[in-house]
Design a protein around this motif. Sequence first.
Motif, mmCIF file in Angstrom:
data_model
loop_
_atom_site.group_PDB
_atom_site.id
_atom_site.type_symbol
_atom_site.label_atom_id
_atom_site.label_comp_id
_atom_site.label_asym_id
_atom_site.label_seq_id
_atom_site.Cartn_x
_atom_site.Cartn_y
_atom_site.Cartn_z
ATOM 1 N N LEU A 123 0.977 -1.245 0.136
ATOM 2 C CA LEU A 123 0.051 0.162 0.023
ATOM 3 C C LEU A 123 0.839 1.276 0.102
ATOM 4 O O LEU A 123 0.499 2.167 -0.918
ATOM 5 C CB LEU A 123 -0.913 -0.024 1.199
ATOM 6 C CG LEU A 123 -1.748 1.241 1.341
ATOM 7 C CD1 LEU A 123 -2.692 1.366 0.198
ATOM 8 C CD2 LEU A 123 -2.536 1.165 2.753
ATOM 9 N N GLN A 226 -7.927 2.312 3.053
ATOM 10 C CA GLN A 226 -7.139 2.141 1.554
ATOM 11 C C GLN A 226 -8.124 2.887 0.771
ATOM 12 O O GLN A 226 -7.318 3.959 0.124
ATOM 13 C CB GLN A 226 -7.037 0.841 1.001
ATOM 14 C CG GLN A 226 -6.274 1.097 -0.415
ATOM 15 C CD GLN A 226 -5.958 -0.594 -0.815
ATOM 16 O OE1 GLN A 226 -5.704 -1.563 -0.263
ATOM 17 N NE2 GLN A 226 -5.595 -0.574 -2.037
ATOM 18 N N GLU A 230 -6.616 6.460 -1.117
ATOM 19 C CA GLU A 230 -6.707 6.610 -2.627
ATOM 20 C C GLU A 230 -7.574 7.666 -3.131
ATOM 21 O O GLU A 230 -7.304 8.289 -4.100
ATOM 22 C CB GLU A 230 -7.208 5.119 -3.156
ATOM 23 C CG GLU A 230 -6.372 3.974 -3.082
ATOM 24 C CD GLU A 230 -6.788 2.904 -3.414
ATOM 25 O OE1 GLU A 230 -6.018 1.971 -3.736
ATOM 26 O OE2 GLU A 230 -8.067 2.640 -3.462
#
Length: 341
Positions: A123, A226, A230
Motif C-alpha cells: 500500500l 485504503q 486513494e
Amino acid sequence: MIVKKNISLKSILEFTGYHLLWLAGWMSFVTIGCHILNWELLEFSWLPLPLIGTAVVFYIGFKNNQSYDRLWEARKLWSEITNSSRVLATMVRHYRSGEMSEIQEDEIRRQIVFRHIAYIYQLRDQLLQPAVWENLSQKSYWGTGYYNRRHRDKLHKSFAKELEEIAKKKYLPAEESVNLQHYKNKAVQLLNMQTEMIQQLYDGKAINMIQQIELQSAVKNFYDGQGKMERIKQSPFPREYSSFSFIFICIFILLLPFGLISEFSRLGKAGIWLTIPVGIVIGWIFVAMEMISDYCENPFEGLRSDTPMLSICREIEINMLQTIGEKNIPAPITPKNHVLI
C-alpha cells in the motif's frame, strides 16, 4: 515528516532559498531601472498594495487550512490502519472455535499476519507513485520537479539500509508473489487473499461464525482505509485554488517594488535602495506561505513534510510479529537528519 522542534536555517534555505534569487533579481532590476530612467516615471501610490496583500493573505490562509486538512486526514487514516492491524494480529492468534481443527491452522494464521505485513508495504509503494499534478511530476515548472525528485532520492538514500531490509523479506509465498504481478491494484488483491484464508479457517472449524465475521470486519476496515487514502491520492486539490493563489502572489510581487519605491523615495533618492532588501523579505514571506500549502496538499509524495509511511509500516510490522510470537523482530525506523519517511 520533520521531527525536530525547530527548523534550521539550512533547512529553510533548502526549502525556499532558491526563490530568493529571482526575488532579488526582480527587486534589483526595478530599483536600478527606476534609478537610471528616473524613478518618478514609474511611481504609483502604495495604497493598492496593502489591499492586494490582504486579499492574497486571506486566500492563502484558506488554502493552507484545506491543505493541512488533507495532510492530517492522511495521518489519521494511517493511525487507523495501525490500530486495526494490531487488532487483526490479536484476533488471528487467539480466536479459537473450541472444536477439533481439520486443517493446519497455525500455518494459515501465520500466513495471514505475514500477508498483512506485505499488504501495508505494498500500500505504501502504491501511494508513493507520483500523480501528474504532484510536485514530483512537474517537468518545467521553475525546476521544482527536478529539485523534488532529487530531494526524494536523497531522502531514500538516507534510509537505504532499511529499504533494502524490507525488499529482502519474503512475507509472501513465491507463487503468490508471481501471481500478484498480474493485478493492477496489488494491495486490494492481497486483502482478497486474506478473506479467502479466513474462510479456510472457518471451513476447517478453526474459528466459529462470530469470529469469522469479526475477522472479515477487520479486513473490511482495511478496504475502507485504503479507499480513503486513494481518494486523497487520486483527487487533486482543486486546481483553481492552487493556480489562482500562485497567480495572485505573482501579481502582488510584480507590483511590490513599484509601491515600495514610491514610499522609500520620501527618504531621498538613496532611500529607494531599501526597496531591494524589504521587497525580498516581503516577497519571500508570501512565497513561503504558498509553498507550505502546496506541499501539504499532497501527503503521499515521499518528501520530508509528508506522512512517514515507512516508519508507520515498520511499527505495524514489529507489533504484529511480536503478537504472534516471532523471534526475528526488525528494529524501528529512526530519524535521519531529523526526518522520518
